[in-house]
Each structure stands twice: as structure tokens, then as C-alpha cells.
Design a protein around this motif. Sequence first.
Motif, mmCIF file in Angstrom:
data_model
loop_
_atom_site.group_PDB
_atom_site.id
_atom_site.type_symbol
_atom_site.label_atom_id
_atom_site.label_comp_id
_atom_site.label_asym_id
_atom_site.label_seq_id
_atom_site.Cartn_x
_atom_site.Cartn_y
_atom_site.Cartn_z
ATOM 1 N N THR A 128 0.857 -1.183 0.000
ATOM 2 C CA THR A 128 0.000 0.000 0.000
ATOM 3 C C THR A 128 0.893 1.234 0.000
ATOM 4 O O THR A 128 1.989 1.225 0.566
ATOM 5 N N TYR A 129 0.395 2.277 -0.659
ATOM 6 C CA TYR A 129 1.120 3.535 -0.723
ATOM 7 C C TYR A 129 0.593 4.493 0.335
ATOM 8 O O TYR A 129 -0.594 4.487 0.653
ATOM 9 N N ALA A 130 1.475 5.356 0.837
ATOM 10 C CA ALA A 130 1.099 6.378 1.814
ATOM 11 C C ALA A 130 0.353 7.503 1.097
ATOM 12 O O ALA A 130 0.733 7.896 -0.008
ATOM 13 N N GLU A 131 -0.686 7.996 1.722
ATOM 14 C CA GLU A 131 -1.462 9.120 1.177
ATOM 15 C C GLU A 131 -0.783 10.429 1.569
ATOM 16 O O GLU A 131 -0.357 10.602 2.702
ATOM 17 N N GLY A 132 -0.682 11.359 0.619
ATOM 18 C CA GLY A 132 -0.183 12.694 0.918
ATOM 19 C C GLY A 132 1.288 12.775 1.271
ATOM 20 O O GLY A 132 1.733 13.757 1.848
ATOM 21 N N ALA A 133 2.045 11.754 0.948
ATOM 22 C CA ALA A 133 3.482 11.750 1.252
ATOM 23 C C ALA A 133 4.261 11.934 -0.045
ATOM 24 O O ALA A 133 4.491 10.990 -0.779
ATOM 25 N N GLY A 134 4.640 13.166 -0.344
ATOM 26 C CA GLY A 134 5.410 13.431 -1.553
ATOM 27 C C GLY A 134 4.579 13.229 -2.804
ATOM 28 O O GLY A 134 3.362 13.429 -2.818
ATOM 29 N N GLU A 135 5.241 12.820 -3.871
ATOM 30 C CA GLU A 135 4.568 12.555 -5.142
ATOM 31 C C GLU A 135 3.597 11.386 -4.979
ATOM 32 O O GLU A 135 3.850 10.472 -4.190
ATOM 33 N N PRO A 136 2.500 11.390 -5.743
ATOM 34 C CA PRO A 136 1.566 10.252 -5.657
ATOM 35 C C PRO A 136 2.260 8.927 -5.966
ATOM 36 O O PRO A 136 3.108 8.849 -6.849
ATOM 37 N N ARG A 137 1.912 7.896 -5.199
ATOM 38 C CA ARG A 137 2.420 6.531 -5.367
ATOM 39 C C ARG A 137 3.957 6.474 -5.366
ATOM 40 O O ARG A 137 4.571 5.758 -6.141
ATOM 41 N N SER A 138 4.527 7.264 -4.443
ATOM 42 C CA SER A 138 5.985 7.294 -4.339
ATOM 43 C C SER A 138 6.501 6.667 -3.058
ATOM 44 O O SER A 138 7.609 6.142 -3.025
ATOM 45 N N VAL A 139 5.713 6.702 -1.992
ATOM 46 C CA VAL A 139 6.162 6.220 -0.682
ATOM 47 C C VAL A 139 5.289 5.043 -0.257
ATOM 48 O O VAL A 139 4.066 5.135 -0.240
ATOM 49 N N PHE A 140 5.935 3.954 0.078
ATOM 50 C CA PHE A 140 5.200 2.791 0.560
ATOM 51 C C PHE A 140 4.788 3.011 2.011
ATOM 52 O O PHE A 140 5.582 3.447 2.831
ATOM 53 N N GLU A 141 3.559 2.666 2.306
ATOM 54 C CA GLU A 141 3.076 2.701 3.685
ATOM 55 C C GLU A 141 3.306 1.344 4.352
ATOM 56 O O GLU A 141 3.693 1.255 5.508
ATOM 57 N N TYR A 142 3.087 0.289 3.572
ATOM 58 C CA TYR A 142 3.145 -1.065 4.117
ATOM 59 C C TYR A 142 3.504 -2.021 2.980
ATOM 60 O O TYR A 142 2.909 -1.957 1.901
ATOM 61 N N VAL A 143 4.470 -2.890 3.219
ATOM 62 C CA VAL A 143 4.851 -3.901 2.233
ATOM 63 C C VAL A 143 5.116 -5.201 2.986
ATOM 64 O O VAL A 143 5.844 -5.214 3.978
ATOM 65 N N THR A 144 4.527 -6.284 2.507
ATOM 66 C CA THR A 144 4.799 -7.609 3.065
ATOM 67 C C THR A 144 5.223 -8.526 1.922
ATOM 68 O O THR A 144 4.557 -8.577 0.883
ATOM 69 N N ILE A 145 6.310 -9.238 2.139
ATOM 70 C CA ILE A 145 6.815 -10.159 1.127
ATOM 71 C C ILE A 145 7.121 -11.501 1.786
ATOM 72 O O ILE A 145 7.794 -11.559 2.817
ATOM 73 N N HIS A 146 6.574 -12.563 1.205
ATOM 74 C CA HIS A 146 6.827 -13.922 1.695
ATOM 75 C C HIS A 146 8.051 -14.450 0.959
ATOM 76 O O HIS A 146 8.101 -14.439 -0.282
ATOM 77 N N LEU A 147 9.043 -14.902 1.709
ATOM 78 C CA LEU A 147 10.310 -15.384 1.156
ATOM 79 C C LEU A 147 10.438 -16.890 1.403
ATOM 80 O O LEU A 147 10.271 -17.339 2.530
ATOM 81 N N THR A 148 10.746 -17.618 0.353
ATOM 82 C CA THR A 148 11.008 -19.047 0.470
ATOM 83 C C THR A 148 12.390 -19.314 -0.112
ATOM 84 O O THR A 148 12.678 -18.903 -1.238
ATOM 85 N N VAL A 149 13.238 -19.975 0.662
ATOM 86 C CA VAL A 149 14.616 -20.218 0.261
ATOM 87 C C VAL A 149 14.820 -21.705 -0.019
ATOM 88 O O VAL A 149 14.382 -22.564 0.760
ATOM 89 N N TYR A 150 15.502 -21.976 -1.135
ATOM 90 C CA TYR A 150 15.767 -23.354 -1.557
ATOM 91 C C TYR A 150 17.270 -23.559 -1.692
ATOM 92 O O TYR A 150 17.999 -22.656 -2.105
ATOM 93 N N ALA A 151 17.708 -24.775 -1.403
ATOM 94 C CA ALA A 151 19.096 -25.164 -1.634
ATOM 95 C C ALA A 151 19.232 -25.598 -3.086
ATOM 96 O O ALA A 151 18.350 -26.283 -3.616
ATOM 97 N N LEU A 152 20.292 -25.179 -3.730
ATOM 98 C CA LEU A 152 20.573 -25.603 -5.103
ATOM 99 C C LEU A 152 21.657 -26.677 -5.066
ATOM 100 O O LEU A 152 22.479 -26.710 -4.155
ATOM 101 N N GLU A 153 21.655 -27.479 -6.067
ATOM 102 C CA GLU A 153 22.701 -28.505 -6.162
ATOM 103 C C GLU A 153 24.038 -27.821 -6.364
ATOM 104 O O GLU A 153 24.155 -26.891 -7.153
ATOM 105 N N ALA A 154 25.037 -28.245 -5.639
ATOM 106 C CA ALA A 154 26.368 -27.626 -5.734
ATOM 107 C C ALA A 154 27.113 -28.105 -6.950
ATOM 108 O O ALA A 154 26.840 -29.081 -7.542
#
Length: 154
Positions: A128-154
Motif C-alpha cells: 500500500t502507498y502512503a497518502e499525501g506523502a510526496g509525489e503520488p504513489r511514491s512512498v510505501f506505507e506497508y509492504v509484506t513479502i513472503h520469502l522461500t529459500v531453496y538449496a541448489l545442487e552444488a
Amino acid sequence: MKCRPAPPWCPGKRLAEFDAVYHQGDTDYDEAFVVDGEAGAGYRGECGMGIASALDSDSTQATCSKYGSSIRATFTVTTVLISDHAQGNPALHERLAEKGDILPIAPNQIFTIQAKTLALKAEVTSVTYAEGAGEPRSVFEYVTIHLTVYALEA
């Protein structure tokens, strides 16, 4: 947590899952997660999210960076998720491109990052973007990212 088989794009075994969460106002945001190998294998690397660039001293541009590194290949691979404003601002876009691969952020977006012995699958679960913070759609208000890590064959 029991490891499940890796998806078709990744030949390795699932090692860990994390949720990285950014809230506007956390100017020192840098969330890192340690990735361990299977029982007794020890440290494999790290992944996480942090702020790539601040627009000014009053509002944080949570242009998020992802990084994954391997203990055997001690380098960092970065993808910079950029706001709509950064995408349309050539100077800012160019500055952020120096930090890593550029990708405009979008809800439900899935992207991957691969290092020598680890692969990261990341899903933007909310943005989600912050309202009224600088240019429109420039500042994130909230970001969630799910990370999954895998081992690769060496």
C-alpha cells in the motif's frame, strides 16, 4: 517445519520460509533472516528486505531490496522493487538500478533470485502507498513479502 518439494523452476530442497514486513516510518528498516542447512549443516546464507533509497529526510521511500547470499559464494544478489513514481522518474530509476535488478512492485507478484547455492522465491503479499506523502504513489506505507529459500545442487 517439514520441507516440501521445490517447485519446477527450482531443482533444490526447501530450506526456510520467512515474512518480511515494512511499515512506513521505519527509517532504519533492514530485516535479515539466517538460512540454515538441514540438521547439523549450519549456516547457508541470508535473505531479507531493506530500504534501498530515501526520498528525503521526512518520508521514507521504501524501495525494497531483496538479497540472498550463499556461504560458499559470498556475494549478494539484489532485486530492487520500485514504486510507480520511481518507475516514471528516470533519474531515480537510474540511481536505484545501480543497487540491483529493477522490478516495479505489484500485489501478488512472484519473482525469483538465484545465487550459487541458494534460490529465493519471493511473493509480494501486500503493498500500500502512503497518502499525501510526496509525489503520488511514491512512498510505501506497508509492504509484506513472503520469502522461500531453496538449496541448489552444488
